[in-house]
Design an enzyme around this catalytic site. Sequence first.
Site, mmCIF file in Angstrom:
data_model
loop_
_atom_site.group_PDB
_atom_site.id
_atom_site.type_symbol
_atom_site.label_atom_id
_atom_site.label_comp_id
_atom_site.label_asym_id
_atom_site.label_seq_id
_atom_site.Cartn_x
_atom_site.Cartn_y
_atom_site.Cartn_z
ATOM 1 N N HIS A 290 1.736 -0.335 -1.545
ATOM 2 C CA HIS A 290 1.733 1.082 -1.899
ATOM 3 C C HIS A 290 0.570 1.479 -2.818
ATOM 4 C CE1 HIS A 290 5.924 0.393 -0.644
ATOM 5 N NE2 HIS A 290 5.914 1.650 -0.247
ATOM 6 N N SER A 567 9.235 -0.971 2.807
ATOM 7 C CA SER A 567 9.486 -0.127 1.653
ATOM 8 C C SER A 567 10.990 0.030 1.446
ATOM 9 C CB SER A 567 8.775 1.222 1.831
ATOM 10 O OG SER A 567 8.763 1.953 0.631
ATOM 11 N N GLU A 625 9.045 -8.226 -2.750
ATOM 12 C CA GLU A 625 7.665 -7.763 -2.678
ATOM 13 C C GLU A 625 6.771 -8.888 -2.163
ATOM 14 O OE1 GLU A 625 4.184 -5.407 -3.171
ATOM 15 O OE2 GLU A 625 6.304 -4.834 -3.142
#
Length: 685
Positions: A290, A567, A625
């Site tokens: 991001h 996400s 992540e």
Amino acid sequence: GFPWGMRPYLITLQDDLPNPFIPKPDFDDDEREADAKHGDDDDEGGDERVTVRQRRRLRNADAEALIPPADGAARGGKASPSTAKRAGKRKHDEAPPPMRVDLEGIERRVVAFPVPDARYGQIMGIPDKALFTVFPLEGALDSEQSWESEEPEAGELRAYDFKDYKAETLLENLNEFDLSANGKKLVYRLGSQLRVIDAGAKPPSGGAPRKSGWINLQRVKVSVDPQSEWEQMFREAWRLQRDHFWTEDMSQVDWETVYRRYFQLIERVSTRSEFSDLMWEMQGELGTSHAYEFGGDYRPRPYYGQGFLGAELTWDGEAGGYRIGELLQGDPWDRKSNSPLSGPGIDVEPGDVLLAINGQRLDAQTGPAQLLVNQAGNEVLLTLKPRPEEESPAAETDGGDAPESAPAATHRPHNAQTDAQKNAQHGAQFDASPDTQNAAQDEEISHSVVVTAVHSEATACYRSWVEHNRRQVHEATDGRAGYVHIPDMGPKGYAEFHRGYLAEIDRDALIVDVRYNGGGHVSQLILEKLARRRLGYDLSRWGGLVPYPIESVAGPLVALTNEHAGSDGDIFCHSFKLMKLGPLIGKRTWGGVIGIYPRNALVDGTITTQPEFSFWFEDVGWNVENYGTDPDIEVDIRPQDYAAGRDSQLERAIEEIRRLLEVTPVVRPQMEPRPSRAIPKLPPR
């Protein structure tokens, strides 16, 4: 301020201030009435009978007695001009008295403006008035614009008058406003236009630009040195990451070294797109999802408005046109998700042959896409070849022969207009070409329709794909399992989830498909609903059975995912496993769960995003992540499966949901016997 944006409110800072929205009596009128009643003649009333005005003067005189006299002037005397000038300057330079704020009980001094609930934006104060903006209530799905192209919404500017105790609209159609330092002037913006008006007053109508207040921004000319601008933008983007990145140590990346490494390359950048590449590389050093860069001062690119018909079109040399294949059948009420050829009253079917578009002949070298350039959103004339004559079923006779009076064939029903009349009416005159056209073909052209070409077939393709998957699940489970697809975790995905979920919830089981999920922020709302477990039913005579809790799942759940779900799609999949709602089938997800809040624009309009909101889970900590979440059952779609039109992941999900339905019985209410409230019968004697 605005609590949740629904209504403006204020807080009184001192505990002895009254509510400003409650009308107060006019004290000047009271004083005049008191003066008229008591009179100003001291002879009758003596010293004890003084008027209200006199009492106020006495109070003011007492207050003035506490103020020391100015330099060089005795009390009651008159100061010299120089002394008065020095005193006036000293008074002007003196700091205003300190503001008193009574914090005790301040939370109980919140007062709402007496205005209707609405969506309010800014609020500012001027003498005796409060200015605020009001925006219309709109659904999140009203616009599908992205961050790069989203236009600010327009609203109204209203003013609440504390003297008249009412609100009025000053102007309509503005995006935002601001006040001058002295509060006397107001500037507001509408798109790329600016206007300056008197604060708190309705703007004048018409007139010259200077009198109307509109600022001609076309007169503004700015010379930009790209090298200096790119250097400033680079420094700004670097600082935004330094100040907003989710962890202060920048995940142990030496951010100062990153700055020195990339800043020296700016002098080699020659175009805006190259600078964009440099920004992506710089932010990529963080190794975090991001971290985007988009927008900016690019030269507008050409737009050709490619139109689409929402159908498969294949050249058929024998028929001399393009054979129409399967039509994309979506929502008939939504033009974007339905083929224009399937609209009401349009006589087009799969198998028909398209000969021309807007009077221009199609051939093997000139395809429909070429003739639909710049036609998106426009009405286009399609010329179709007549359908071949169909044999009419012969009436059964004893001899097996059809009666002579029976028609031998039926034709496509068309209007009674001649071919020449239709072509003249629509302007569909072909360019004669010996290679593609002859008189016989001209005579065959007898059917034309007018449709509106759509801008994209993506929405129609998506709707067709979802409905195909749902039919496949229903057929394979005899209607016992439902199917829901969630394209993202934003407004569109939330609406799509409820569209499918509320229609499928009455079935015994549910397959939740989050493949290709684009992320967002509503995963916890969807998980909360999926986690409901049916405990019972509420029965009414005319309303039927209603599950309790309402909108709860009756039986097993299965979730589908793949490497394109990311996400908030990552977060949904990992949470689905942690909550043990059911098996997760497919491929490992994308692996990007550090959220962003795009709000800081650079000087040329570029937006850079700073990963600000990281996620920790009880089983893997911070490690979703850059990794994603593994499915419980891994299934890949092989190239040969894709070529054959097989969805092996969905097939495996169907197999699993059928197995779970066998081992997990779904309990339905027993309608008989029901409670009896009849009076007990006495036993026989």
